[in-house]
Enzyme design. Structure first.
Site, PDB file in Angstrom:
ATOM      1  N   HIS A 127       0.867  -1.186   0.000  1.00  0.00           N
ATOM      2  CA  HIS A 127       0.000   0.000   0.000  1.00  0.00           C
ATOM      3  C   HIS A 127       0.905   1.237   0.000  1.00  0.00           C
ATOM      4  O   HIS A 127       2.038   1.182   0.477  1.00  0.00           O
ATOM      5  CB  HIS A 127      -0.825  -0.052   1.296  1.00  0.00           C
ATOM      6  CG  HIS A 127      -1.875   0.994   1.424  1.00  0.00           C
ATOM      7  ND1 HIS A 127      -1.601   2.260   1.904  1.00  0.00           N
ATOM      8  CD2 HIS A 127      -3.206   0.969   1.159  1.00  0.00           C
ATOM      9  CE1 HIS A 127      -2.725   2.955   1.931  1.00  0.00           C
ATOM     10  NE2 HIS A 127      -3.714   2.203   1.488  1.00  0.00           N
ATOM     11  N   ASP A 205       2.977  -4.467   8.163  1.00  0.00           N
ATOM     12  CA  ASP A 205       1.808  -3.609   8.012  1.00  0.00           C
ATOM     13  C   ASP A 205       0.578  -4.482   8.265  1.00  0.00           C
ATOM     14  O   ASP A 205       0.187  -5.294   7.414  1.00  0.00           O
ATOM     15  CB  ASP A 205       1.815  -3.028   6.591  1.00  0.00           C
ATOM     16  CG  ASP A 205       0.508  -2.355   6.205  1.00  0.00           C
ATOM     17  OD1 ASP A 205      -0.480  -2.464   6.963  1.00  0.00           O
ATOM     18  OD2 ASP A 205       0.466  -1.722   5.130  1.00  0.00           O
ATOM     19  N   GLN A 208      -4.728  -4.767   7.410  1.00  0.00           N
ATOM     20  CA  GLN A 208      -5.822  -5.652   6.984  1.00  0.00           C
ATOM     21  C   GLN A 208      -5.862  -6.963   7.767  1.00  0.00           C
ATOM     22  O   GLN A 208      -6.731  -7.797   7.514  1.00  0.00           O
ATOM     23  CB  GLN A 208      -5.701  -5.957   5.474  1.00  0.00           C
ATOM     24  CG  GLN A 208      -5.796  -4.743   4.580  1.00  0.00           C
ATOM     25  CD  GLN A 208      -7.176  -4.082   4.597  1.00  0.00           C
ATOM     26  OE1 GLN A 208      -8.155  -4.653   5.089  1.00  0.00           O
ATOM     27  NE2 GLN A 208      -7.250  -2.873   4.095  1.00  0.00           N
ATOM     28  N   LYS A 231     -10.414  -0.009  10.974  1.00  0.00           N
ATOM     29  CA  LYS A 231     -10.669  -1.194  10.135  1.00  0.00           C
ATOM     30  C   LYS A 231     -11.104  -2.397  10.973  1.00  0.00           C
ATOM     31  O   LYS A 231     -11.413  -3.452  10.443  1.00  0.00           O
ATOM     32  CB  LYS A 231      -9.412  -1.552   9.348  1.00  0.00           C
ATOM     33  CG  LYS A 231      -9.014  -0.495   8.300  1.00  0.00           C
ATOM     34  CD  LYS A 231      -7.929  -1.017   7.423  1.00  0.00           C
ATOM     35  CE  LYS A 231      -7.247   0.070   6.629  1.00  0.00           C
ATOM     36  NZ  LYS A 231      -8.071   0.616   5.550  1.00  0.00           N
ATOM     37  N   CYS A 369      -4.775   2.512  -3.516  1.00  0.00           N
ATOM     38  CA  CYS A 369      -3.490   3.015  -2.980  1.00  0.00           C
ATOM     39  C   CYS A 369      -2.369   1.990  -3.212  1.00  0.00           C
ATOM     40  O   CYS A 369      -1.488   1.829  -2.362  1.00  0.00           O
ATOM     41  CB  CYS A 369      -3.599   3.371  -1.500  1.00  0.00           C
ATOM     42  SG  CYS A 369      -4.743   4.705  -1.182  1.00  0.00           S
TER      43      CYS A 369
HETATM   44  N1  C6P Z   1      -6.376   0.677   2.973  1.00  0.00           N
HETATM   45  C1  C6P Z   1      -8.315   0.353   1.551  1.00  0.00           C
HETATM   46  O1  C6P Z   1      -9.430   0.688   1.117  1.00  0.00           O
HETATM   47  P1  C6P Z   1      -4.787   3.911   7.321  1.00  0.00           P
HETATM   48  O2  C6P Z   1      -5.325   4.799   6.239  1.00  0.00           O
HETATM   49  O3  C6P Z   1      -3.556   4.490   7.951  1.00  0.00           O
HETATM   50  O4  C6P Z   1      -5.808   3.494   8.310  1.00  0.00           O
HETATM   51  O5  C6P Z   1      -4.373   2.543   6.598  1.00  0.00           O
HETATM   52  C2  C6P Z   1      -3.482   2.562   5.508  1.00  0.00           C
HETATM   53  C3  C6P Z   1      -3.302   1.199   4.944  1.00  0.00           C
HETATM   54  C4  C6P Z   1      -2.075   0.585   5.089  1.00  0.00           C
HETATM   55  N2  C6P Z   1      -1.852  -0.666   4.655  1.00  0.00           N
HETATM   56  C5  C6P Z   1      -2.821  -1.378   4.069  1.00  0.00           C
HETATM   57  C6  C6P Z   1      -2.543  -2.776   3.631  1.00  0.00           C
HETATM   58  C7  C6P Z   1      -4.084  -0.816   3.887  1.00  0.00           C
HETATM   59  O6  C6P Z   1      -5.043  -1.531   3.303  1.00  0.00           O
HETATM   60  C8  C6P Z   1      -4.329   0.513   4.313  1.00  0.00           C
HETATM   61  C9  C6P Z   1      -5.647   1.178   4.055  1.00  0.00           C
HETATM   62  C10 C6P Z   1      -7.692   1.185   2.633  1.00  0.00           C
HETATM   63  O7  C6P Z   1      -7.723  -0.626   1.121  1.00  0.00           O
HETATM   64  C11 C6P Z   1      -7.677   2.639   2.268  1.00  0.00           C
HETATM   65  S1  C6P Z   1      -6.679   2.963   0.853  1.00  0.00           S
END
Ligand code: C6P
Length: 412
Positions: A127, A205, A208, A231, A369
């Site tokens: 991401h 990371d 998910q 999430k 992203c």
């Molecule tokens: N993915 C999706 O719709 P934040 O924004 O900091 O809570 O998470 C960022 C992020 C980092 N790593 C992974 C693997 C992610 O999936 C995400 C966030 C969302 O897939 C928004 S783009």
């Protein structure tokens, strides 16, 4: 579905007030959980209770409300530690989310440790949150960024290349646990062990994975683990970074301000130890309290059960979509996490999402992203349906019908 027999998923669904509504005159089917999950009544109530009874700034006052707020705030830190099996609450830094957690490590640990010629190893699945901070760090320090390649549409890492990539100049290997674009589940414990053997620091990371499967940072064997509260049934704007205490205590602060100091003079400041040295200023107090309630809620269901439920739903959806003509599916055929990513021939992903919305089905379309990954696969975007434990097989059936209707609409 086998897990459904053990748990009353329908009654859990009733815990989420938002799900009981119509969108464009159709019952809402919320399949955008990878972007953000919905919140159960228990989390909403915890936030309301905090603001109605205990709201105060933390760590400052000696008055009753401040003490209550501080106790709840620090109690949430202990809860996060338990949720991911950290050794102690002192290893948990509250952040705004995964993005901020990774930026903190890149900025603090990275700036201290990286030099020209060093390598930051990532994977092609990452991401932007796990790409851009490292590219910025590379620019600042003269380090380079290298990538473990992805095999193709099935979204698996080509681990045959790992030995040649894990070399001496690599100082940190930062990897996604579950790909938000493909649904791939990376073998992070194995990857971290291989890096650790060479003295390479690792970051996982967990955006998910954290609320979708059991997560044990000690079993994974990483050095840092980042997660987002929103999430996993928690509020937006709160997340956590776990770090090994010996690394955290040797890292310089990321931001300066109140709360993170032991003493301040006009020329010099002494900083608190981790985690407080990384939490400058008034923190989000309600966020950790909501996150605490979310973690209690998820663990009452059992993350093993949630994981099985989500995987079964995803494989069911994948198999049903795979039976359609003129569809390209992404991510692994087996062992996938709770999402499906696809493209219909000659139909833009945004058109799929727009028409699905008219039918009450909330999907996400775009590059998720993960622009470099999309370019590698030769696409601009995909449509994605991402599931959580409150979703049902009947909803997947309706979603597949809607996908067929969209194909018919476009003459496919
Ligand atoms: N993915 C999706 O719709 P934040 O924004 O900091 O809570 O998470 C960022 C992020 C980092 N790593 C992974 C693997 C992610 O999936 C995400 C966030 C969302 O897939 C928004 S783009």
């Amino acid at each position: 579905m086998s897990v459904s027999n053990k748990i009353d998923w329908a009654s859990l669904r009733a815990d989420f007030p938002i799900l009981d509504q119509q969108v464009h005159g159709k019952p809402l089917i919320y399949f955008d959980n990878a972007a953000t999950s919905q919140k159960p009544r228990a989390v909403i109530d915890a936030l309301v209770h905090y603001y109605e009874h205990d709201n105060a700034n933390v760590h400052r006052g000696i008055h009753e409300l401040s003490n209550r707020a501080t106790t709840a705030f620090e109690g949430a830190r202990t809860r996060v530690a338990k949720f991911i099996n950290a050794g102690s609450a002192d290893e948990i830094i509250f952040t705004r989310g995964t993005t901020e957690g990774i930026n903190l490590v890149a900025s603090s640990w990275g700036t201290k440790h990286l030099q020209p010629g060093d390598v930051i190893l990532l994977t092609e699945l990452e991401h932007h949150s796990n790409l851009v901070p490292w590219q910025m760090l590379a620019q600042r320090t003269g380090a380079k960024v290298a990538y473990v390649p992805v095999t193709g549409d099935e979204g698996l890492l080509d681990l045959t290349k790992l030995d040649s990539l894990l070399t001496k100049p690599v100082k940190i290997f930062s990897m996604v646990h579950i790909s938000n674009a493909m649904g791939t589940v990376n073998p992070v414990a194995d990857l971290c062990a291989r890096a650790r053997n060479l003295g390479i620091v690792t970051l996982v990371d967990g955006a998910q994975s954290a609320g979708h499967m059991p997560v044990d940072v000690q079993a994974i064997g990483c050095d840092f683990f980042a997660l987002s509260g929103h999430k996993i049934c928690g509020p937006t704007g709160i997340g956590a970074l776990w770090g090994r205490p010996e690394l955290l205590d040797a890292m310089p602060p990321y931001q300066g301000g109140g709360e993170m100091i032991l003493s301040v003079g006009y020329q010099h400041t002494e900083f608190k130890r981790a985690p407080h040295r990384f939490e400058a200023g008034t923190p989000d107090v309600s966020g950790p309290i909501g996150l605490h309630a979310a973690m209690d809620y998820l663990d009452a269901i059992g993350r093993e059960n949630i994981w099985k439920h989500d995987q079964e739903l995803a494989h069911y959806a994948y198999d049903r979509l795979a039976a359609l003509k003129n569809i390209r599916l992404f991510g692994p055929k087996t062992g996938r996490a709770g999402l499906v990513s696809f493209l219909l021939k000659d139909v833009h992903a945004h058109d799929v999402v727009t028409l699905a919305d008219q039918a009450g089905v909330a999907l996400r379309g775009g590059h998720h992203c993960t622009q470099p990954l999309m370019h590698k696969l030769g696409v601009e975007s995909t449509a994605r349906a991402s599931f959580y434990f409150y979703n049902t097989q009947a909803e997947v059936d309706r979603f597949v019908e809607v996908v067929k209707e969209i194909q018919n609409f476009f003459g496919g």
